[in-house]
Design an enzyme around this catalytic site. Structure first.
Site, PDB file in Angstrom:
ATOM      1  N   ALA A  49       0.812  -1.212   0.000  1.00  0.00           N
ATOM      2  CA  ALA A  49       0.000   0.000   0.000  1.00  0.00           C
ATOM      3  C   ALA A  49       0.846   1.262   0.000  1.00  0.00           C
ATOM      4  O   ALA A  49       0.315   2.367   0.031  1.00  0.00           O
ATOM      5  CB  ALA A  49      -0.936   0.014   1.211  1.00  0.00           C
ATOM      6  N   ILE A  52       6.049   2.727  -3.226  1.00  0.00           N
ATOM      7  CA  ILE A  52       6.605   1.772  -4.172  1.00  0.00           C
ATOM      8  C   ILE A  52       5.644   0.613  -4.372  1.00  0.00           C
ATOM      9  O   ILE A  52       5.436   0.134  -5.492  1.00  0.00           O
ATOM     10  CB  ILE A  52       7.967   1.237  -3.680  1.00  0.00           C
ATOM     11  CG1 ILE A  52       8.987   2.356  -3.590  1.00  0.00           C
ATOM     12  CG2 ILE A  52       8.478   0.124  -4.597  1.00  0.00           C
ATOM     13  CD1 ILE A  52      10.289   1.954  -2.916  1.00  0.00           C
ATOM     14  N   GLY A  53       5.032   0.171  -3.289  1.00  0.00           N
ATOM     15  CA  GLY A  53       4.191  -1.025  -3.324  1.00  0.00           C
ATOM     16  C   GLY A  53       3.023  -0.942  -4.285  1.00  0.00           C
ATOM     17  O   GLY A  53       2.711  -1.916  -4.986  1.00  0.00           O
ATOM     18  N   SER A 157      13.685  -2.844   0.431  1.00  0.00           N
ATOM     19  CA  SER A 157      13.751  -1.941   1.583  1.00  0.00           C
ATOM     20  C   SER A 157      15.179  -1.463   1.830  1.00  0.00           C
ATOM     21  O   SER A 157      16.112  -2.261   1.939  1.00  0.00           O
ATOM     22  CB  SER A 157      13.224  -2.644   2.837  1.00  0.00           C
ATOM     23  OG  SER A 157      11.903  -3.084   2.664  1.00  0.00           O
ATOM     24  N   ASP A 189      19.671   0.962 -10.078  1.00  0.00           N
ATOM     25  CA  ASP A 189      20.972   1.505 -10.451  1.00  0.00           C
ATOM     26  C   ASP A 189      21.284   1.185 -11.916  1.00  0.00           C
ATOM     27  O   ASP A 189      21.833   2.018 -12.644  1.00  0.00           O
ATOM     28  CB  ASP A 189      22.065   0.933  -9.552  1.00  0.00           C
ATOM     29  CG  ASP A 189      21.832   1.244  -8.086  1.00  0.00           C
ATOM     30  OD1 ASP A 189      21.304   2.333  -7.787  1.00  0.00           O
ATOM     31  OD2 ASP A 189      22.157   0.384  -7.248  1.00  0.00           O
ATOM     32  N   HIS A 216      24.314  -0.547  -3.031  1.00  0.00           N
ATOM     33  CA  HIS A 216      23.131   0.194  -3.474  1.00  0.00           C
ATOM     34  C   HIS A 216      22.988   1.489  -2.676  1.00  0.00           C
ATOM     35  O   HIS A 216      21.917   1.821  -2.185  1.00  0.00           O
ATOM     36  CB  HIS A 216      21.887  -0.688  -3.306  1.00  0.00           C
ATOM     37  CG  HIS A 216      20.621  -0.072  -3.828  1.00  0.00           C
ATOM     38  ND1 HIS A 216      20.487   0.367  -5.126  1.00  0.00           N
ATOM     39  CD2 HIS A 216      19.430   0.174  -3.218  1.00  0.00           C
ATOM     40  CE1 HIS A 216      19.268   0.848  -5.303  1.00  0.00           C
ATOM     41  NE2 HIS A 216      18.604   0.751  -4.158  1.00  0.00           N
ATOM     42  N   MET A 268      11.525   2.951  -8.950  1.00  0.00           N
ATOM     43  CA  MET A 268      11.878   1.797  -8.133  1.00  0.00           C
ATOM     44  C   MET A 268      10.886   0.662  -8.337  1.00  0.00           C
ATOM     45  O   MET A 268      11.272  -0.517  -8.388  1.00  0.00           O
ATOM     46  CB  MET A 268      11.933   2.196  -6.649  1.00  0.00           C
ATOM     47  CG  MET A 268      12.401   1.070  -5.720  1.00  0.00           C
ATOM     48  SD  MET A 268      14.088   0.502  -5.996  1.00  0.00           S
ATOM     49  CE  MET A 268      13.787  -1.117  -6.710  1.00  0.00           C
TER      50      MET A 268
END
Length: 354
Positions: A49, A52-53, A157, A189, A216, A268
């Site tokens: 939610a 990104i999700g 994450s 990346d 990262h 992302m």
């Protein structure tokens, strides 16, 4: 028109999944592997939610290799699942909310993608995120070990340089750790390096491949532009230095552009979907699927390192070597080691403290 657009998005996602080292990555669809005949695969998104999700859930719903899409978060997931679930693609979508439903969300998962956590804000480094996100990751990985110990785990994450070692330690404690099944998603990346390189070299971005190794975060991100294809003879040493710096600072660029109202969520999500698609292809037996990922390896002195990885039915089939490096890249590799080592050790220490 909507059907045509949907197919175009699906096709674009498939085409984009050309490996960083091999542009000949096969597509299930191009091989006549229709969604009806593809194996049943359950993908679970933890943190579905969030910023990104939600777009990641949408992109995974568009992936014809997904038959069951499980969406989990501490709140808001039923609405996301209902919304995404109306899209006329193969996968069935179920939303789960709250700690008491985490087990049901995870059971039977082939791939678990973890974008859960808080985003970066202006002035905040990935390291600033550590205490909050590390605790979230620790809790979620404990549940993964219990309910789907054989799943491939795609860690988004941040800080990935620390959260992947945390996950490894949690899985070791549970007796289920398999180094072939734990991935730090560094695909963003690679996506950035391809985009920036294509723009500077004035070549079509669709045909560009750039491996990105290291970690990262900041200087631990090392794009290998000397290995980029197609080869660009019009780039100077100054150009390559600037491209490297921009790739390393890509996250900050987005955070600043959003003026405190968010971080890199859409790009992302796209990168996460690309990597998950590669994992699905590997599980389904598609040959020569290669992507860059932060994984356990012995190609450097560090226990974890991002490099090119060949994916297969059991996760990692092979961690590929770095290949020839330019003098600039050798210097970058030497410089990143201390920072990356510190982040890895910090994650391990966090996972092992009482």
């Amino acid at each position: 028109m909507k059907t045509t657009m949907l197919r175009s998005i699906q096709s674009s996602l498939t085409r984009a999944n050309n490996s960083a080292s091999s542009p000949s990555t096969h597509s299930l669809l191009r091989r006549g592997y229709s969604s009806e005949s593809a194996p049943e695969r359950k993908v679970t998104v933890l943190g579905a939610a969030g910023g990104i999700g939600q777009p990641l859930a949408l992109l995974m719903k568009l992936n014809p290799l997904v038959s069951h899409l499980s969406l989990y978060d501490i709140a808001g997931t039923p609405g996301v699942a209902a919304d995404v679930g109306h899209i006329n693609t193969r996968s069935e979508v179920v939303g789960f909310m709250g700690e008491e439903q985490l087990g049901k969300a995870l059971e039977g998962s082939d791939i678990v993608i973890i974008p859960a956590g808080v985003p970066r804000k202006p002035g905040m480094t990935r390291d600033d995120l550590f205490n909050i996100n590390a605790g979230i990751v620790k809790s979620l990985c404990t549940a993964i070990a219990k309910y789907c110990p054989n799943a491939l785990v795609n860690m988004i994450s941040n800080p990935v340089n620390s959260t992947v070692p945390i996950a490894a330690e949690i899985f070791k404690k549970a007796g289920i750790y398999d180094e072939k099944k734990l991935f730090g998603v560094t695909t963003l990346d690679v996506v950035r390096a391809k985009t920036f390189y294509a723009g500077k070299a004035r070549v079509p971005v669709e045909g560009v491949n750039v491996p990105v190794v290291g970690g990262h975060a900041g200087i631990t991100i090392l794009p290998l532009f000397s290995q980029a294809t197609p080869k660009a003879n019009n780039l100077s040493g100054e150009d390559l230095t600037a491209l490297t710096k921009r790739t390393q600072d890509g996250g900050t660029e987005v955070v600043e552009a959003k003026a405190g109202k968010g971080s890199a969520t859409l790009s992302m999500a796209y990168a996460g979907a690309i990597f998950a698609d590669a994992c699905l292809k590997g599980l389904n037996g598609v040959p020569d699927v290669v992507e860059c990922s932060f994984v356990q390896s012995s190609i450097t002195e560090l226990p974890f390192f991002a490099s090119k990885v060949r994916l297969g039915k059991n996760g990692i089939e092979e961690v590929l070597g770095l290949g020839p490096l330019s003098d600039f890249e050798k210097q970058g590799l030497e410089s990143l080691i201390p920072d990356l080592k510190s982040s890895i050790e910090k994650g391990i220490a966090f996972a092992n403290k009482s």
